[in-house]
Design an enzyme around this catalytic site. Structure first.
Site, PDB file in Angstrom:
ATOM      1  N   ASP A  80       0.828  -1.217   0.000  1.00  0.00           N
ATOM      2  CA  ASP A  80       0.000   0.000   0.000  1.00  0.00           C
ATOM      3  C   ASP A  80       0.860   1.265   0.000  1.00  0.00           C
ATOM      4  O   ASP A  80       1.952   1.271   0.576  1.00  0.00           O
ATOM      5  CB  ASP A  80      -0.901  -0.027   1.249  1.00  0.00           C
ATOM      6  CG  ASP A  80      -2.082   0.912   1.114  1.00  0.00           C
ATOM      7  OD1 ASP A  80      -2.289   1.472   0.017  1.00  0.00           O
ATOM      8  OD2 ASP A  80      -2.800   1.093   2.111  1.00  0.00           O
ATOM      9  N   ASN A  90     -10.721  -2.925  -6.336  1.00  0.00           N
ATOM     10  CA  ASN A  90      -9.911  -2.031  -7.183  1.00  0.00           C
ATOM     11  C   ASN A  90     -10.500  -1.782  -8.578  1.00  0.00           C
ATOM     12  O   ASN A  90     -10.084  -0.858  -9.274  1.00  0.00           O
ATOM     13  CB  ASN A  90      -8.470  -2.554  -7.335  1.00  0.00           C
ATOM     14  CG  ASN A  90      -7.637  -2.405  -6.087  1.00  0.00           C
ATOM     15  OD1 ASN A  90      -6.698  -3.162  -5.864  1.00  0.00           O
ATOM     16  ND2 ASN A  90      -7.955  -1.432  -5.243  1.00  0.00           N
TER      17      ASN A  90
HETATM   18  C1  FPP Z   1      -2.105   0.132  -3.332  1.00  0.00           C
HETATM   19  O1  FPP Z   1      -1.562   1.414  -3.358  1.00  0.00           O
HETATM   20  C2  FPP Z   1      -1.541  -0.666  -4.414  1.00  0.00           C
HETATM   21  C3  FPP Z   1      -2.257  -1.244  -5.416  1.00  0.00           C
HETATM   22  C4  FPP Z   1      -3.715  -1.154  -5.507  1.00  0.00           C
HETATM   23  C5  FPP Z   1      -1.601  -1.967  -6.498  1.00  0.00           C
HETATM   24  C6  FPP Z   1      -0.386  -2.740  -6.134  1.00  0.00           C
HETATM   25  C7  FPP Z   1       0.374  -2.949  -7.359  1.00  0.00           C
HETATM   26  C8  FPP Z   1       1.691  -2.886  -7.474  1.00  0.00           C
HETATM   27  C9  FPP Z   1       2.639  -2.731  -6.365  1.00  0.00           C
HETATM   28  C10 FPP Z   1       2.243  -2.977  -8.845  1.00  0.00           C
HETATM   29  C11 FPP Z   1       3.101  -4.150  -9.027  1.00  0.00           C
HETATM   30  C12 FPP Z   1       2.386  -5.409  -9.087  1.00  0.00           C
HETATM   31  C13 FPP Z   1       2.585  -6.304 -10.044  1.00  0.00           C
HETATM   32  C14 FPP Z   1       2.016  -7.643  -9.871  1.00  0.00           C
HETATM   33  C15 FPP Z   1       3.366  -5.999 -11.232  1.00  0.00           C
HETATM   34  P1  FPP Z   1      -2.524   2.667  -3.570  1.00  0.00           P
HETATM   35  O2  FPP Z   1      -2.515   2.998  -5.012  1.00  0.00           O
HETATM   36  O3  FPP Z   1      -3.871   2.376  -3.002  1.00  0.00           O
HETATM   37  O4  FPP Z   1      -1.780   3.749  -2.746  1.00  0.00           O
HETATM   38  P2  FPP Z   1      -2.441   4.979  -1.967  1.00  0.00           P
HETATM   39  O5  FPP Z   1      -3.206   4.384  -0.812  1.00  0.00           O
HETATM   40  O6  FPP Z   1      -1.252   5.766  -1.517  1.00  0.00           O
HETATM   41  O7  FPP Z   1      -3.310   5.722  -2.936  1.00  0.00           O
END
Ligand code: FPP
Length: 240
Positions: A19, A67
């Site tokens: 996250d 998501n």
């Molecule tokens: C949460 O951060 C993260 C995700 C919803 C996606 C996770 C994906 C990756 C780390 C990319 C790599 C994965 C692969 C399999 C290539 P957020 O966007 O919710 O962060 P925030 O809470 O700061 O907005």
């Protein structure tokens, strides 16, 4: 004296809620995908660290059932990042004999992503040195609901008696019944929630929360988390 379950110093299975990509990008005045790209680098680093520390199973929450409501360009960006990851990193899975698996409703993913995932999963199927499990279109409640639905059909068709349904019946119908439950769950970015991640499987896991945003979570942060795990004493309900 009562026996207390002793904790092996290294968890066999680590599960991670990656996250903070969006906030990391925002701090740099960049689009969210910039953060997800940096997050993919952290995943590479942590996967290597798992090999170095002897962690056998790594499950990462890459895309939840929730998501799908993110803006269209973010969803498609994440899907193409996943395809790039599979192309760029497949050789490393082969070199290290790591099996790739998916937990979640893989049928919901775009066909091109599904095809690529299925290809790499088939190509790494026989490997026994470790498993990288991507939670994709994954929801803990959806997983339990799918298991309950399978059980309901078996009961209806007469293969299973209602009285025979116990915890093992449910566990055996989860998405990856052969994978041991995670021992250790890490969530980055300061949020202290489970967010529908592995609700059944995390029942006895140790939890670790850190303020570090996922793109900054690399080898050193992972080693620090493992040190903390080694200090915990897991009791599985037994008295101390
Ligand atoms: C949460 O951060 C993260 C995700 C919803 C996606 C996770 C994906 C990756 C780390 C990319 C790599 C994965 C692969 C399999 C290539 P957020 O966007 O919710 O962060 P925030 O809470 O700061 O907005």
């Amino acid at each position: 004296m009562r026996a207390v379950a002793s904790t092996p110093a290294i968890p066999r299975h680590v599960a991670i809620i990656m996250d903070g990509n969006g906030r990391w990008a925002k701090k740099r005045m960049q689009p969210r995908l910039f953060g997800h790209r940096a997050g993919a680098e952290s995943l590479r680093a942590v996967l290597r660290a798992c090999r170095d520390h002897g962690v056998e199973f790594l499950t990462v929450y890459a895309f939840s059932t929730e998501n799908w409501v993110r803006p269209e360009d973010e969803v498609s960006g994440l899907m193409s990042l996943l395809k790039t990851f599979l192309k760029k990193d497949e050789h490393e899975l082969h070199e290290n004999q790591v099996r790739l698996r998916v937990t979640g409703r893989i049928r919901d993913l775009p066909e091109a992503v599904r095809t690529e995932l299925e290809r790499v999963m088939a190509a790494t199927r026989a490997y026994t040195q470790g498993q990288l499990i991507l939670a994709l279109s994954y929801g803990g409640r959806a997983e339990i609901a799918d298991a309950v639905q399978a059980i309901a059909w078996e009961v209806k068709e007469g293969g299973l008696l209602p009285d025979a349904v116990d915890e093992a019946t449910i566990a055996q119908r989860l998405y990856l019944p052969d994978v041991p439950d995670p021992d250790f769950m890490i969530r980055t970015s300061g949020e202290c929630r489970l967010s529908n991640f592995l609700l059944w499987e995390l029942s006895y896991a140790e939890f670790y929360f850190t303020d570090t945003l996922w793109p900054d979570f690399r080898e050193k942060e992972f080693a620090k988390a493992l040190e903390e795990y080694a200090r915990r004493q897991r009791r599985y309900g037994a008295p101390s």
